[in-house]
Scaffold this motif. Structure first.
Motif, PDB file in Angstrom:
ATOM      1  N   VAL A 227       9.218   0.571  -8.060  1.00 12.31           N
ATOM      2  CA  VAL A 227       8.543   1.241  -6.942  1.00 12.31           C
ATOM      3  C   VAL A 227       7.208   0.536  -6.691  1.00 12.31           C
ATOM      4  O   VAL A 227       6.360   0.441  -7.587  1.00 12.31           O
ATOM      5  CB  VAL A 227       8.314   2.742  -7.255  1.00 12.31           C
ATOM      6  N   GLY A 228       7.030   0.025  -5.486  1.00 17.96           N
ATOM      7  CA  GLY A 228       5.801  -0.701  -5.138  1.00 17.96           C
ATOM      8  C   GLY A 228       4.762   0.256  -4.561  1.00 17.96           C
ATOM      9  O   GLY A 228       5.083   1.094  -3.722  1.00 17.96           O
ATOM     10  N   VAL A 229       3.516   0.130  -5.038  1.00 15.35           N
ATOM     11  CA  VAL A 229       2.450   1.017  -4.544  1.00 15.35           C
ATOM     12  C   VAL A 229       1.280   0.179  -4.029  1.00 15.35           C
ATOM     13  O   VAL A 229       1.046  -0.940  -4.485  1.00 15.35           O
ATOM     14  CB  VAL A 229       1.977   2.017  -5.633  1.00 15.35           C
TER      15      VAL A 229
ATOM     16  N   LEU B 207      11.619   1.157  -3.436  1.00 13.83           N
ATOM     17  CA  LEU B 207      10.890   2.063  -2.546  1.00 13.83           C
ATOM     18  C   LEU B 207       9.425   1.644  -2.561  1.00 13.83           C
ATOM     19  O   LEU B 207       8.908   1.176  -3.575  1.00 13.83           O
ATOM     20  CB  LEU B 207      11.018   3.505  -3.086  1.00 13.83           C
ATOM     21  N   LEU B 208       8.762   1.814  -1.408  1.00 11.36           N
ATOM     22  CA  LEU B 208       7.317   1.563  -1.340  1.00 11.36           C
ATOM     23  C   LEU B 208       6.619   2.883  -1.046  1.00 11.36           C
ATOM     24  O   LEU B 208       7.153   3.727  -0.314  1.00 11.36           O
ATOM     25  CB  LEU B 208       6.998   0.561  -0.227  1.00 11.36           C
ATOM     26  N   ILE B 209       5.422   3.041  -1.615  1.00 11.31           N
ATOM     27  CA  ILE B 209       4.642   4.254  -1.334  1.00 11.31           C
ATOM     28  C   ILE B 209       3.267   3.841  -0.816  1.00 11.31           C
ATOM     29  O   ILE B 209       2.575   3.028  -1.436  1.00 11.31           O
ATOM     30  CB  ILE B 209       4.461   5.125  -2.606  1.00 11.31           C
ATOM     31  N   GLY B 210       2.888   4.400   0.338  1.00 17.22           N
ATOM     32  CA  GLY B 210       1.554   4.152   0.886  1.00 17.22           C
ATOM     33  C   GLY B 210       0.904   5.482   1.246  1.00 17.22           C
ATOM     34  O   GLY B 210       1.546   6.530   1.190  1.00 17.22           O
ATOM     35  N   GLU B 211      -0.359   5.451   1.591  1.00 15.99           N
ATOM     36  CA  GLU B 211      -1.073   6.674   1.983  1.00 15.99           C
ATOM     37  C   GLU B 211      -1.833   6.431   3.290  1.00 15.99           C
ATOM     38  O   GLU B 211      -2.157   5.303   3.620  1.00 15.99           O
ATOM     39  CB  GLU B 211      -2.106   7.108   0.901  1.00 15.99           C
ATOM     40  N   THR B 212      -2.163   7.507   3.969  1.00 22.43           N
ATOM     41  CA  THR B 212      -2.965   7.379   5.189  1.00 22.43           C
ATOM     42  C   THR B 212      -4.440   7.240   4.778  1.00 22.43           C
ATOM     43  O   THR B 212      -5.213   8.186   4.836  1.00 22.43           O
ATOM     44  CB  THR B 212      -2.789   8.607   6.090  1.00 22.43           C
TER      45      THR B 212
END
Ligand code: BJ8
Length: 383
Positions: A33-35, A98-103
């Protein structure tokens, strides 16, 4: 059989090694999982037994490709991350499930929209304009949504006990990193600025959790022993510098080397690759592990937060505890949040802490190295 990208044979040795390492990891059955950001509660993918890895770009090489889609006047970190993604040149991005990003900042959140066209990118809504119970509740809901998303994408079920185990595991790593980091408090510092930066940075790319903790224990003990033997390379009388601001992964060579060659000793980094990420632990006693995660992560003091008092509070402590003589505030080009906030930081450092402060704005190219050297030398002389 998992395939490598077509251009694998054109890569340099270090990148080839990265690809092979990530490929082996995937072939062993692990999910990746890429963050992108320190706000990601990595304990959630860890609870799913996935390996998490930072996928923020630190090289200027893919930026021209990124600029075919993204505007030129954008932060280099964002362009580099996206450029690696569309050119298949980052092993961890390439093999991520899966990649996870934030606003967080505007550039990043809009880039994620483009990124999602290339690979599934889950975007967490980080509340950043209001403090208190409302913000905290919203963030807790976002963590629950993330949990559901990770379960769906990775085809697993995550229990509260899985999350508790991941919290303990990640806290142990943070405690070790903090112990290493605190060697910078010694006078002179037990570490050069590069040693301080590299161990924290490289920890993010060691995927075997037990091995990582063993390695960290060893490097702490080795550095303590070196100090006790009087073999530390840092001289006593050097001005002690704290670096704050935007992430420095893409400029570490030019920044750290040039500051230290100018006669200073970097003793602390108030950065995401430094203490900002490890200062707060997750409360292991909290019966509700999602609640514990929400409390920790919402309190990270990044400039994308409105009324970012937590960064000031952290700087306040660091300047005292590390006996800092001067602060260098680093702003990546077009990073508006850190750029605007530098005014508040300058005021705080010069009037409340009464020590010299300077700010620089730079990008991933090396063309301004000598210009920076001249400015750092003048700053160090003034201290
Ligand atoms: S918690 S610092 S990792 S957002 S440098 S992309 S802010 S324009 S990276 Fe960051 Fe999370 Fe904050 Fe840390 Fe935007 Fe600025 Fe670029 Fe930045």
């Amino acid at each position: 059989m998992i395939n490598l990208p077509e251009k694998f044979n054109n890569f340099n040795e270090a990148r080839q090694k990265g690809f092979i390492k990530a490929k082996e990891l995937k072939e062993s059955g692990k999910k990746l999982v890429g963050v992108f950001c320190t706000y990601t509660p990595v304990e959630i993918p860890m609870a799913a037994k996935a390996v998490t890895v930072g996928v923020c770009g630190v090289s200027e090489e893919p930026i021209p490709d990124a600029e075919k889609v993204l505007p030129r006047n954008l932060c280099p970190l964002i362009k580099s991350s996206y450029g690696h993604a569309i050119t298949d040149t980052c092993p961890y991005f390439y093999f991520s499930d899966l990649l996870i990003g934030e606003t967080t900042c505007d550039g990043k959140k809009k880039m994620y929209e483009e990124l999602d066209k290339v690979k599934r990118t889950h975007i967490m809504h980080l509340p950043n304009a209001r403090k208190g119970e409302y913000t905290y509740k919203l963030w807790k809901e976002e963590i629950k949504i993330l949990k559901e998303e990770v379960e769906k994408e990775l085809g697993v079920t995550i229990t509260d006990d899985d999350i508790r185990e991941a919290i303990k595991d990640k806290n142990e790593e943070r405690r070790l990193l903090r112990e290493y980091y605190e060697l910078g408090k010694l006078k002179p510092s037990a570490l050069t600025g590069m040693e301080l930066h590299q161990v924290l940075y490289q920890a993010g790319f060691k995927f075997d959790r037990d091995e990582l903790k063993k390695d960290l224990r060893k490097v702490i003990d080795d550095m303590k022993e070196r100090y006790e033997k009087g073999e530390c390379p840092v001289q006593k009388d050097k001005p002690r510098i704290l670096i704050t601001g935007s992430p420095i992964g893409g400029i570490s060579e030019k920044l750290i080397k040039t500051v230290e060659e100018s006669g200073a000793s970097i003793v602390a980094y108030e950065l995401c690759g430094g203490i900002r990420a490890i200062d707060l632990l997750v409360d292991e006693e909290n019966e509700d592990p999602i609640d514990a995660l929400a409390q920790k992560y919402i309190n990270i003091g990044c400039s994308c937060m409105l009324h970012n008092d937590n960064r000031i509070e952290l700087l306040d402590r660091l300047v005292d505890e590390y006996e800092v003589d001067g602060v260098i505030d680093v702003v990546l080009q077009a990073c508006h949040t850190f750029n605007v906030e530098s005014n508040r930081i300058k005021e705080f450092i010069t009037t409340k802490k009464n020590i010299p402060y300077m700010t620089i704005e730079t990008d991933y190219s090396k063309s301004d190295t000598e210009q920076l050297r001249t400015r750092f030398e003048a700053f160090v002389e003034m201290i």
